[in-house]
Each structure stands twice: as structure tokens, then as C-alpha cells.
Design a protein around this motif. Structure first.
Motif, PDB file in Angstrom:
ATOM      1  N   LEU A 244       0.851  -1.202   0.000  1.00 22.25           N
ATOM      2  CA  LEU A 244       0.000   0.000   0.000  1.00 22.25           C
ATOM      3  C   LEU A 244       0.883   1.247   0.000  1.00 22.25           C
ATOM      4  CD1 LEU A 244      -2.720  -1.034   2.625  1.00 22.25           C
ATOM      5  CD2 LEU A 244      -2.920  -1.095   0.159  1.00 22.25           C
ATOM      6  N   ARG A 245       1.385   1.770  -1.157  1.00 20.61           N
ATOM      7  CA  ARG A 245       1.005   1.308  -2.447  1.00 20.61           C
ATOM      8  C   ARG A 245       2.157   1.355  -3.446  1.00 20.61           C
ATOM      9  NH1 ARG A 245      -3.246   5.860  -3.088  1.00 20.61           N
ATOM     10  NH2 ARG A 245      -1.743   6.784  -1.663  1.00 20.61           N
ATOM     11  N   ALA A 246       3.316   1.832  -2.986  1.00 14.80           N
ATOM     12  CA  ALA A 246       4.376   2.163  -3.952  1.00 14.80           C
ATOM     13  C   ALA A 246       4.785   0.997  -4.859  1.00 14.80           C
ATOM     14  CB  ALA A 246       5.601   2.713  -3.228  1.00 14.80           C
ATOM     15  N   THR A 247       4.993  -0.198  -4.282  1.00 15.95           N
ATOM     16  CA  THR A 247       5.493  -1.262  -5.163  1.00 15.95           C
ATOM     17  C   THR A 247       4.374  -1.825  -6.048  1.00 15.95           C
ATOM     18  OG1 THR A 247       5.317  -2.988  -3.442  1.00 15.95           O
ATOM     19  CG2 THR A 247       7.431  -1.838  -3.641  1.00 15.95           C
ATOM     20  N   THR A 248       3.135  -1.697  -5.594  1.00 13.41           N
ATOM     21  CA  THR A 248       2.009  -2.072  -6.449  1.00 13.41           C
ATOM     22  C   THR A 248       1.918  -1.097  -7.631  1.00 13.41           C
ATOM     23  OG1 THR A 248       0.831  -2.913  -4.500  1.00 13.41           O
ATOM     24  CG2 THR A 248      -0.485  -2.515  -6.485  1.00 13.41           C
ATOM     25  N   THR A 249       2.031   0.164  -7.319  1.00 10.58           N
ATOM     26  CA  THR A 249       1.967   1.209  -8.352  1.00 10.58           C
ATOM     27  C   THR A 249       3.097   1.058  -9.373  1.00 10.58           C
ATOM     28  OG1 THR A 249       0.855   2.750  -6.865  1.00 10.58           O
ATOM     29  CG2 THR A 249       2.117   3.717  -8.672  1.00 10.58           C
TER      30      THR A 249
END
Lengths: 242, 242
Positions: free
Chosen positions: A30-35
Motif C-alpha cells: 500500500l502502495r508504492a510497489t504495487t503502483t
């Protein structure tokens, strides 16, 4: 052949850890690596994680074609092109573009891992692809959770646990640290409620409170894309190992 | 009435945490808080945790009647009266005496918690007594694990989880952080194998490797004593609240 797996629950715990020669996976569900995973899957040329909004603005001043994305305490920064909701990073927006990203937790972790041999970016979105790459990795894998303002957070440990679990399948001689075993337990207990676990986490509840609940569902999607972002010399781009 | 419970997995994660006005429990199951609990139960006047062996020697030079105990990397320090095996701190040795203690992990945590409103010392040895005291505590309880050289360790989180579990019995409105929930899960999964969990932990295996396996069994004993040590102005003595 993987021999040992460690999980570090916060970048604040990295100071006593030697990353040299190790394969590292940075996690900030939540959320940088998802982004970042979604942006790379949608054709972003590269992502450059930086520590401060000031640094991001300075880079764009020199390279006006770059996008700036990210957040502070979950919210859009004035003057940024994009926030930190992965769903903003659609192909129509990021394909062929480079993006500077700065976030409260994730980019700090990425910068702190630069001494590792390899740094991959992990999220539920690319779990399967990541496991395929890690299966070919060297002896020591370290999952580094970004946590939330330095503290342990469930969603990052849960994802680390899902990787530990997958990597241990059919291997009897993998050495797991206490943190790796605890992450695996978390996953084994909650693997059928990934979304609910994220929804009930401290960070999940905070994002819901500021109107970003739809991100939680997005960040819970498993195997939405088939890419692994890799960070080389401070730039994150598509890993072409597999 | 307890309203919120947090667990901090390492003293290295304390920098962003405000302890003021909070009730803190310091945990170093292997072995500082177990040893201190046993020493206080056996009549030690007070325990003074210090950061370095040099500081311990300096204090004894001024107060020759004090004992010095502790360890570095699990082992006795040259010139110390006692190591860090709780079983050394028998009534015949410590009754009526004061002890300066310095250990690799635990004493560092105790010193880092001095800004809290109350600082209690917890171990499996005094679980029941600790819960009775905490049940009367203020709204916010923070369990601070010493970890091992700054890293997460199972035995401390397991003990924190046993306390979380006990404190939540019959209360529906306690707010648990992600770390508190994960600790509780660890306890709920392993509560019938406390000794085995400690034996299989990273630190447990290390202590076994240096010949201290018998300490693991000692540190796993639940409710061996009925005291709660409390730290006031840097000195740990018997809490007479209950």
C-alpha cells in the motif's frame, strides 16, 4: 538453489543487515510497489524513486518530459502529475514515459536497498512472475518490507509470507529466519482473505478513511500482470531475465 | 480499562513512537527480562540496567557491594560476578543485593523506554502477575520487544502475543495494531508449544550452539514467580501495586 530467506519488517531495521551479494525484494503493498509494478507492466520506460518532492521537482526541471508521481501521508502532492493510486498508472498515461516517484514509505526502502546484488519490486499484482525470477536467484533472498512510518505492517508481511510459502514448496532445506517463519504463518492463516486482511490492516483503514478504499481492492489482485520490475543504479525498469 | 495495545518488534523502531503517558512492558525472553524477573523474585534489592560493561565496572568501583551480571553475544564478560542465565540468580546469591546488568539486547531496550509513564519487565516466568498489573493500567499499553541485534525475534513476539491474548479476554473494544494482532496470532498458533517455539527460534538455536540449552527450558516456564519488576528512574525493583 535458494538456501536462506529473511524478512525485514522495516527499513529502519536495515542498518545491521548486510545486503551485499544478496537478492532483495522491496515490498510496499500500500502502495508504492504495487503502483510501480503496474506502471512498468503498462510500458513505463523506467521509474526513478527519490526521497523528497523537492528532488522530484528538480529532476523534472531538467527533464520536462518526465512525470512526477507519489504521495505524502497517502495524499497527492501539489504540482505532481500523478498520485500513488496504482490505477492512475494506465498504459495511456505512462507508456513510453519515465516517472519520478516519491512516497512516504516505499521509495525510502528502495533507496536503502541499493547496496544489494539485485533489487526486485514485489506486489500481489506480480507474485507469480516474481516467484519465477526468485527461483533462479542466488542463495540468499531478503524481503524488505517498507512498513508504515517505520512500523511493522500486516500487508507487507503478508506478501512476504506468500513468497516464502511459494519458494519453500518442494524444498526441504531452506533456512528461514524468525521473521520469515512469522510472515509465512501470517500468509498461511490469511491466504484466503488477502483483501480482508489488507482492508483490516492499520494502513488499509487509514487509506479508507481518506477515501482511497478502491486502492485496497486493486492492491489485493494476485497475478494481474506478468512482469518483474528490477532496480539497477537507482532506476526501476522491466526485468528481462525470464 | 485498556483501549489500545501495540507491540514494537525492536528497540530500533522506537524513534518514531511516543512513549509519554504510556504503559510499557519490556520483553527480552532470552534472557535479560527473564533473568531480572527471577532476580527480583529472589529478593534482589534492585537491578540497574546499563549499556556497557565499562559503565558496569565504573558503578561497582563506587559501590563495591554491587554484583555485576550480564553477557555479550550470550557469553559471560570477564570480571563479571554473574552471566545472564536466570538460574544463576538464586536467592542465596542475590537476596538483599543490588545488581548492575548489561546485555546485548535487553538493557538497551530498557534504557530506550525511560520516557514512558510506567515501565514493567515481562517474561513467561511472571506472565500471570504481569497481566494482573496491566489490567489496572491506563488506556495505552506498548510491548517493546528487544529482538536480537535489532531484528525481530519469535520468542519476544510470542510472549507479547500471550499478553495481548490474555488482555483481550472478555473485552471487545481493545484496538490492536497490526503488530499486536500478528503477535497474538503467533501465540494462538504456538501456545501449546512455547518451549519448542523458543527452542526453534533463531536466538534459541544460537544459545543451544554455545551450550546454554538449559536456559531455554527455564525461560519457557510460565508463572514460576508472582512478582512484577518495575523500572523507576533507571532502577528496576519490585512493583507493589497489587
Amino acid at each position: 538453489m535458494i538456501r536462506s530467506i529473511d524478512v525485514i519488517f522495516s527499513p529502519d531495521l536495515l542498518s545491521s543487515i548486510c545486503l551485499e551479494g544478496k537478492t532483495v525484494v522491496v515490498i510496499d503493498i500500500l502502495r508504492a510497489t504495487t503502483t510501480i509494478t503496474f506502471a512498468i507492466a503498462n510500458g513505463a520506460t523506467y521509474i526513478k524513486p527519490v526521497l523528497t518532492p523537492e528532488r522530484a521537482f528538480a529532476i523534472r526541471q531538467k527533464q520536462p518530459n518526465m512525470l512526477i508521481g507519489g504521495e505524502r501521508y497517502g495524499k497527492l502532492v501539489d504540482g505532481f502529475n500523478l498520485g500513488n493510486s496504482p490505477s492512475e498508472y494506465q498504459r495511456s498515461v505512462v507508456s513510453g514515459r519515465s516517472v519520478v516517484i516519491t512516497t512516504t514509505n516505499g521509495t525510502r526502502t528502495m533507496r536503502a536497498c541499493m547496496s544489494a546484488k539485485q533489487v526486485f519490486i514485489g506486489s500481489f499484482l506480480n507474485l507469480g512472475a516474481l516467484i519465477r525470477v526468485l527461483d533462479q536467484a542466488n542463495n540468499h533472498i531478503i524481503f524488505v518490507c517498507s512498513g508504515r512510518e517505520g512500523q511493522f505492517c500486516t500487508e507487507d508481511a503478508l506478501f512476504a509470507g506468500s513468497c516464502v510459502n511459494a519458494l519453500c514448496q518442494g524444498q526441504n532445506d531452506v533456512c528461514l529466519t524468525d521473521a520469515a517463519k512469522t510472515s509465512q504463518l501470517l500468509f498461511q492463516t490469511h491466504h484466503q482473505q488477502v483483501f480482508e486482511s489488507i482492508q483490516n490492516s492499520d494502513h488499509g483503514r487509514y487509506l479508507t478513511s481518506i477515501g482511497l478504499e478502491s486502492d485496497l481492492e486493486f492492491c489485493s489482485r494476485v497475478d494481474l500482470v506478468d512482469v518483474v520490475p528490477v532496480m539497477i543504479n537507482g532506476r526501476i525498469s522491466l526485468c528481462d531475465v525470464f
